[in-house]
Design an enzyme around this catalytic site. Structure first.
Site, PDB file in Angstrom:
ATOM      1  N   ASP A 218      13.760   6.938 -16.669  1.00 50.23           N
ATOM      2  CA  ASP A 218      13.178   6.364 -15.424  1.00 50.23           C
ATOM      3  C   ASP A 218      13.666   4.666 -15.259  1.00 50.23           C
ATOM      4  O   ASP A 218      14.778   4.827 -14.297  1.00 50.23           O
ATOM      5  CB  ASP A 218      11.317   6.275 -15.760  1.00 50.23           C
ATOM      6  CG  ASP A 218      10.824   5.737 -14.756  1.00 50.23           C
ATOM      7  OD1 ASP A 218      11.308   5.268 -13.645  1.00 50.23           O
ATOM      8  OD2 ASP A 218       9.616   5.358 -15.001  1.00 50.23           O
ATOM      9  N   THR A 219      13.145   3.887 -15.752  1.00 46.32           N
ATOM     10  CA  THR A 219      14.003   2.448 -15.768  1.00 46.32           C
ATOM     11  C   THR A 219      15.139   2.553 -16.777  1.00 46.32           C
ATOM     12  O   THR A 219      15.609   1.252 -16.398  1.00 46.32           O
ATOM     13  CB  THR A 219      12.745   1.217 -16.000  1.00 46.32           C
ATOM     14  OG1 THR A 219      12.702   1.505 -17.531  1.00 46.32           O
ATOM     15  CG2 THR A 219      11.390   1.530 -15.130  1.00 46.32           C
TER      16      THR A 219
ATOM     17  N   THR B 262      14.955   1.555 -19.771  1.00 46.74           N
ATOM     18  CA  THR B 262      14.661   0.513 -20.894  1.00 46.74           C
ATOM     19  C   THR B 262      14.431   1.365 -22.185  1.00 46.74           C
ATOM     20  O   THR B 262      15.183   0.875 -23.238  1.00 46.74           O
ATOM     21  CB  THR B 262      13.029   0.078 -20.372  1.00 46.74           C
ATOM     22  OG1 THR B 262      13.091  -0.221 -19.158  1.00 46.74           O
ATOM     23  CG2 THR B 262      12.860  -1.239 -21.386  1.00 46.74           C
TER      24      THR B 262
ATOM     25  N   LYS C 149      15.838   9.846 -12.929  1.00 44.43           N
ATOM     26  CA  LYS C 149      15.139   9.215 -11.477  1.00 44.43           C
ATOM     27  C   LYS C 149      16.423   8.459 -10.773  1.00 44.43           C
ATOM     28  O   LYS C 149      16.730   7.475 -11.314  1.00 44.43           O
ATOM     29  CB  LYS C 149      14.020   8.360 -11.819  1.00 44.43           C
ATOM     30  CG  LYS C 149      12.892   9.340 -12.138  1.00 44.43           C
ATOM     31  CD  LYS C 149      11.542   8.586 -12.256  1.00 44.43           C
ATOM     32  CE  LYS C 149      10.608   9.188 -13.103  1.00 44.43           C
ATOM     33  NZ  LYS C 149       9.054   8.538 -13.093  1.00 44.43           N
TER      34      LYS C 149
ATOM     35  N   TYR D  68       4.865  16.884 -17.150  1.00 44.48           N
ATOM     36  CA  TYR D  68       5.522  17.987 -17.835  1.00 44.48           C
ATOM     37  C   TYR D  68       4.342  18.736 -18.680  1.00 44.48           C
ATOM     38  O   TYR D  68       3.256  18.327 -18.855  1.00 44.48           O
ATOM     39  CB  TYR D  68       6.216  17.131 -19.203  1.00 44.48           C
ATOM     40  CG  TYR D  68       7.352  16.500 -18.570  1.00 44.48           C
ATOM     41  CD1 TYR D  68       8.676  17.271 -18.248  1.00 44.48           C
ATOM     42  CD2 TYR D  68       7.407  15.112 -18.216  1.00 44.48           C
ATOM     43  CE1 TYR D  68       9.611  16.511 -17.777  1.00 44.48           C
ATOM     44  CE2 TYR D  68       8.694  14.456 -17.800  1.00 44.48           C
ATOM     45  CZ  TYR D  68       9.868  15.256 -17.386  1.00 44.48           C
ATOM     46  OH  TYR D  68      10.713  14.794 -17.027  1.00 44.48           O
TER      47      TYR D  68
END
Ligand code: 5GP
Length: 203
Positions: free
Chosen positions: A113-114, A116, A153, A183
């Site tokens: 996603d990000t 991180t 993403k 999920y």
């Protein structure tokens, strides 16, 4: 309101199968490190497709990472965490670390996603392996980290990964938008989850 995408066990299975073929075209992983909890099921499925006849199963090690989330009433899809905490890590004894040195190590998670979490995982694993490599005097052997995610993403990432890893050894089964992916292993009602997935496929 963030759009929700429902993914079934069957979908995940087939996505892992397809991507395993792409991975094997490039290299054979010697070891997987699953980031828990979302990486566990994909890692196990991948193993079935990465195994070559006559070869032993590829070992799967687990690490637990979670994004620290600020306290509040927001749901996780609205407030992504910012700080990674380790809930589980590799056994850093030299015997265990020796298993990683010089190997093709595939890091598995469900979603980037990000970025991180992946940045943290790659940075810390590289650091630990580097230390063990030097301590054991095995500096001639290169450890190659690669990444598999079910969904990546397509968005501005906060986390950074080594450029060569992203270019050459990063595998996403699906590249999607900034949606919230549901999920199957998180579902409270798996029949309802599958029904919503089916409904979306018809549209
Ligand atoms: P990161 O932002 O560090 O790339 O993602 C961290 C974690 O947030 C993921 O491993 C996952 O647990 C959770 N996450 C991020 N996006 C989604 C999503 O769309 N669906 C689900 N179920 N979890 C997500």
């Amino acid at each position: 309101m963030v759009q929700k995408i429902y993914v079934t066990y069957n979908d995940v299975h087939k996505l892992c199968q397809q991507t395993a073929e792409r991975i094997l075209d490039d290299f054979t992983p010697n070891l997987m490190i699953a980031i828990g909890g979302g990486g566990y099921v994909p890692a196990r499925i991948l193993r079935s497709f990465l195994k070559k006849p006559g070869n032993p199963n590829i070992p799967i090690q687990a690490i637990g990472l979670s994004l620290y989330e600020s306290l509040g009433t927001e749901t996780p899809e609205e407030i992504p965490g910012t700080k990674v905490t380790r809930t589980q890590w590799l056994d850093l004894s030299s015997l265990e670390m020796a298993n990683l040195i010089g190997k093709n190590v595939l890091i598995v998670d469900e979603v980037d996603d990000t970025r991180t979490t992946l940045e943290y995982a790659v940075r810390e694993l590289e650091k630990d392996v580097q230390q063990a490599t030097e301590a054991l005097g095995r500096t001639a052997e290169k450890t190659n980290f690669s990444i598999f995610v079910v969904h990546n993403k397509d968005k501005q990432k906060k986390g950074k990964l080594p450029e060569d890893l992203v270019k050459e050894r990063y595998y996403a089964a699906v590249t999607c938008g900034d949606e919230w992916i549901c999920y199957p292993w998180e579902a409270q009602d798996i029949d309802e989850h599958d029904r919503l997935a089916e409904e979306a496929k018809k549209q």
